[in-house]
Structures are given as structure tokens and as C-alpha cells.
Scaffold this motif. Structure first.
Motif, PDB file in Angstrom:
ATOM      1  N   ALA A 109       0.823  22.318  55.748  1.00  0.00           N
ATOM      2  CA  ALA A 109       1.716  21.346  55.128  1.00  0.00           C
ATOM      3  C   ALA A 109       1.688  19.988  55.816  1.00  0.00           C
ATOM      4  O   ALA A 109       2.157  19.005  55.240  1.00  0.00           O
ATOM      5  N   VAL A 110       1.154  19.927  57.030  1.00  0.00           N
ATOM      6  CA  VAL A 110       1.143  18.655  57.770  1.00  0.00           C
ATOM      7  C   VAL A 110       0.346  17.581  57.036  1.00  0.00           C
ATOM      8  O   VAL A 110       0.838  16.454  56.853  1.00  0.00           O
ATOM      9  N   PRO A 111      -0.908  17.825  56.601  1.00  0.00           N
ATOM     10  CA  PRO A 111      -1.634  16.772  55.860  1.00  0.00           C
ATOM     11  C   PRO A 111      -0.912  16.354  54.583  1.00  0.00           C
ATOM     12  O   PRO A 111      -0.915  15.168  54.227  1.00  0.00           O
ATOM     13  N   VAL A 112      -0.311  17.315  53.881  1.00  0.00           N
ATOM     14  CA  VAL A 112       0.420  16.983  52.661  1.00  0.00           C
ATOM     15  C   VAL A 112       1.604  16.079  52.979  1.00  0.00           C
ATOM     16  O   VAL A 112       1.874  15.108  52.259  1.00  0.00           O
ATOM     17  N   PHE A 113       2.307  16.377  54.054  1.00  0.00           N
ATOM     18  CA  PHE A 113       3.453  15.555  54.446  1.00  0.00           C
ATOM     19  C   PHE A 113       3.009  14.141  54.811  1.00  0.00           C
ATOM     20  O   PHE A 113       3.681  13.167  54.446  1.00  0.00           O
ATOM     21  N   VAL A 114       1.895  14.020  55.505  1.00  0.00           N
ATOM     22  CA  VAL A 114       1.393  12.694  55.881  1.00  0.00           C
ATOM     23  C   VAL A 114       1.038  11.879  54.642  1.00  0.00           C
ATOM     24  O   VAL A 114       1.396  10.691  54.529  1.00  0.00           O
ATOM     25  N   VAL A 115       0.326  12.497  53.696  1.00  0.00           N
ATOM     26  CA  VAL A 115      -0.046  11.791  52.471  1.00  0.00           C
ATOM     27  C   VAL A 115       1.193  11.418  51.668  1.00  0.00           C
ATOM     28  O   VAL A 115       1.284  10.314  51.113  1.00  0.00           O
ATOM     29  N   TYR A 116       2.164  12.313  51.628  1.00  0.00           N
ATOM     30  CA  TYR A 116       3.379  12.025  50.872  1.00  0.00           C
ATOM     31  C   TYR A 116       4.148  10.857  51.483  1.00  0.00           C
ATOM     32  O   TYR A 116       4.617   9.968  50.759  1.00  0.00           O
ATOM     33  N   VAL A 117       4.290  10.843  52.796  1.00  0.00           N
ATOM     34  CA  VAL A 117       5.004   9.745  53.448  1.00  0.00           C
ATOM     35  C   VAL A 117       4.259   8.428  53.244  1.00  0.00           C
ATOM     36  O   VAL A 117       4.871   7.381  52.981  1.00  0.00           O
ATOM     37  N   ALA A 118       2.930   8.463  53.347  1.00  0.00           N
ATOM     38  CA  ALA A 118       2.148   7.240  53.194  1.00  0.00           C
ATOM     39  C   ALA A 118       2.210   6.689  51.774  1.00  0.00           C
ATOM     40  O   ALA A 118       2.116   5.468  51.567  1.00  0.00           O
ATOM     41  N   SER A 119       2.357   7.567  50.778  1.00  0.00           N
ATOM     42  CA  SER A 119       2.334   7.131  49.382  1.00  0.00           C
ATOM     43  C   SER A 119       3.713   7.188  48.734  1.00  0.00           C
ATOM     44  O   SER A 119       3.809   7.074  47.514  1.00  0.00           O
ATOM     45  N   PHE A 120       4.763   7.342  49.534  1.00  0.00           N
ATOM     46  CA  PHE A 120       6.096   7.499  48.948  1.00  0.00           C
ATOM     47  C   PHE A 120       6.514   6.274  48.142  1.00  0.00           C
ATOM     48  O   PHE A 120       7.073   6.389  47.053  1.00  0.00           O
TER      49      PHE A 120
END
Length: 273
Positions: free
Chosen positions: A249-260
Motif C-alpha cells: 500500500a505504500v506506493p499507492v499512498f505515495v501516488v495518491y498523496v502526490a495526485s490528490f
């Protein structure tokens, strides 16, 4: 209803959503910090001695790195393939004024309504005929075919929001249709393309059914399939499974925060002054 009255209702709804989505995530993290004995004990539900043994075992497992690499390749490849086909298709559907546009949009909507399980046998037969079963390319093509209609439907309004007058001005200045599309439409729809790319990446990262069906070798499983096969004949190692889930889930969380911000606001209007 006034704004002052709506704010407490909105706050309660947000709090409820945070609880609904946050409590399972908290439970996963807490379980990954327990020992197998604490997981099976009813007295260690919340109060327990945390340990990182599950994470040490997960990091030491070579299958985790292989699956992580596979998930990155599949998610990035699916995103690129979807964008390569969705961008020109969405632009054409946004610009063409013909009777075929509405039937084409209806077909895309119907394709989105087809259950994923109904595509397994036809896709397996097709990929097998092409020699793409148990290959990363085959999984990328299958995922791209699954998400492409949705990507076209989501990307079309971004191109439709671009005024036609801007492209007409570029053509008056001597730009051909392809150059106007590349130099005018694509930069103005950049936020939309990034939004679609982020969502396709997030969804394809967690795609499970195609990953475990079209990849026959366990060493080629993406993370979503690797987590599912952690249960063995002698039970389930819950801390190890949850540690795999947290790491994935870490990569998904990073992408989500970056594209929020892109996911929240979408395309910013105001290209024409």
C-alpha cells in the motif's frame, strides 16, 4: 438549508466515512505489528507488545521484491497503454459532431457494465492464442482492455472543455490538425491526462482477478495475487499477510498523496482570457 446548517451534517458524514475506511486500515497495521499468538488471542486485540518480525520476514522474502517489481511494471505499462489509446479516442469523441458519437459512448458505457468475470474465458483464449499467457505483456494488455473504456469516458470531458477557438486560432497561424492537437490540446488537457493516469495506476496496482488468472507462475504474481496466496494448508500467517499488505500500500499512498490535488480539482479552467 443554509451553509451554517449544512456544515455539521457534512462534518458528521466525513467523520463516518473516515471511520468506515480508516478502521480497517488501522486494523491491518495493528495486525502486522502482532505476533501470531497475539492475533489468535482474544486478550491482545488492542493492547499488545508490537513487533516488527512480520516486516523483517516480508523484506527478507525474495518473492516480495519480485512481486513489487512486477506490480510496478504492470501498473506503469497499463497506464501508458491506456493513455496511448484513450487520448486520441477521447479527443475524437469530444471534437467530432456526428451521429456515431452517442452510439460510441453508449458502447463504452455498456463495456463498463460487463462483469470482469465474464471476460476471463474469452481473454484467456485470446491471450493463449497469442502466446501471452503467463507473460507480463499479456497481463498489461488484459488490464488495459479492462480500464480503457472507463479512461476514454473520463478523459473526454477534459478535451470537451477546451474551447475550439484556440485550436482554430492555431490552424489560422498555419498549424496542421496534428500539430494543433499536439501543441494546443494536449498541454491544455494535461491536468486531465494526469488525473486519468493517476487513477488508472491506482486501480491497476490493486487489480487481482486477471493477475492470478493469467499469470500461471507464482514467481510472476503481482503483489495483489501474492498477498492472496499467503494462506497455506496449515493456516494463515496473519501478521505476514498484513505486513505484505502494508508494504504494497505504500506506493499507492505515495501516488495518491502526490495526485490528490489533481484528483480533487481536475482541470483548471481559464485558458482563455
Amino acid at each position: 438549508m443554509t451553509r451554517q446548517r449544512r456544515e455539521p451534517v457534512a462534518f458528521m458524514i466525513r467523520t463516518l466515512l473516515y471511520l468506515v475506511y480508516g478502521l480497517p486500515l488501522l486494523w491491518i497495521v495493528l495486525t502486522s505489528l502482532k505476533s501470531q499468538g497475539d492475533v489468535l488471542s482474544s486478550q491482545a486485540t488492542v493492547v499488545f507488545r508490537p513487533t516488527l518480525d512480520a516486516y523483517r520476514a516480508a523484506v527478507a522474502d525474495p518473492a516480495l521484491l519480485d512481486s513489487l517489481r512486477q506490480s510496478v511494471v504492470v501498473a506503469v505499462g497499463t497506464t501508458l497503454v491506456c493513455l496511448a489509446f484513450a487520448i486520441p479516442a477521447a479527443y475524437a469523441l469530444a471534437r467530432v459532431r456526428a451521429r456515431l458519437v452517442i452510439p460510441a459512448l453508449a458502447v463504452l458505457v455498456v463495456l463498463q457494465m460487463v462483469p470482469q468475470t465474464a471476460n476471463l474465458i474469452p481473454l484467456f483464449w485470446l491471450l493463449s492464442g497469442w502466446g501471452l499467457i503467463d507473460t507480463t505483456r499479456g497481463l498489461v494488455l488484459a488490464d488495459a482492455a479492462l480500464f480503457l473504456p472507463w479512461a476514454i469516458l473520463l478523459l473526454r470531458p477534459f478535451f470537451g472543455a477546451i474551447p475550439v477557438s484556440i485550436e482554430e486560432a492555431a490552424r489560422i497561424d498555419g498549424a496542421a490538425a496534428v500539430r494543433a492537437f499536439r501543441s494546443v490540446a494536449l498541454p491544455l488537457a494535461r491536468n486531465g491526462m494526469l488525473t486519468v493516469a493517476s487513477i488508472v495506476f491506482l486501480v491497476s496496482w490493486g487489480e487481482f482477478l486477471y493477475g492470478i488468472t493469467f499469470m500461471l507462475s507464482p514467481d510472476k504474481y503481482p503483489l495483489s495475487a501474492l498477498i492472496a496466496v499467503q494462506s497455506g494448508a496449515y493456516g494463515v500467517d496473519w501478521p505476514a499477510m498484513m505486513a505484505f499488505a502494508v508494504v504494497s500500500a505504500v506506493p499507492v499512498f505515495v501516488v495518491y498523496v502526490a495526485s490528490f490535488r489533481l484528483l480533487r480539482t481536475g482541470l483548471t479552467m481559464g485558458a482563455v482570457k
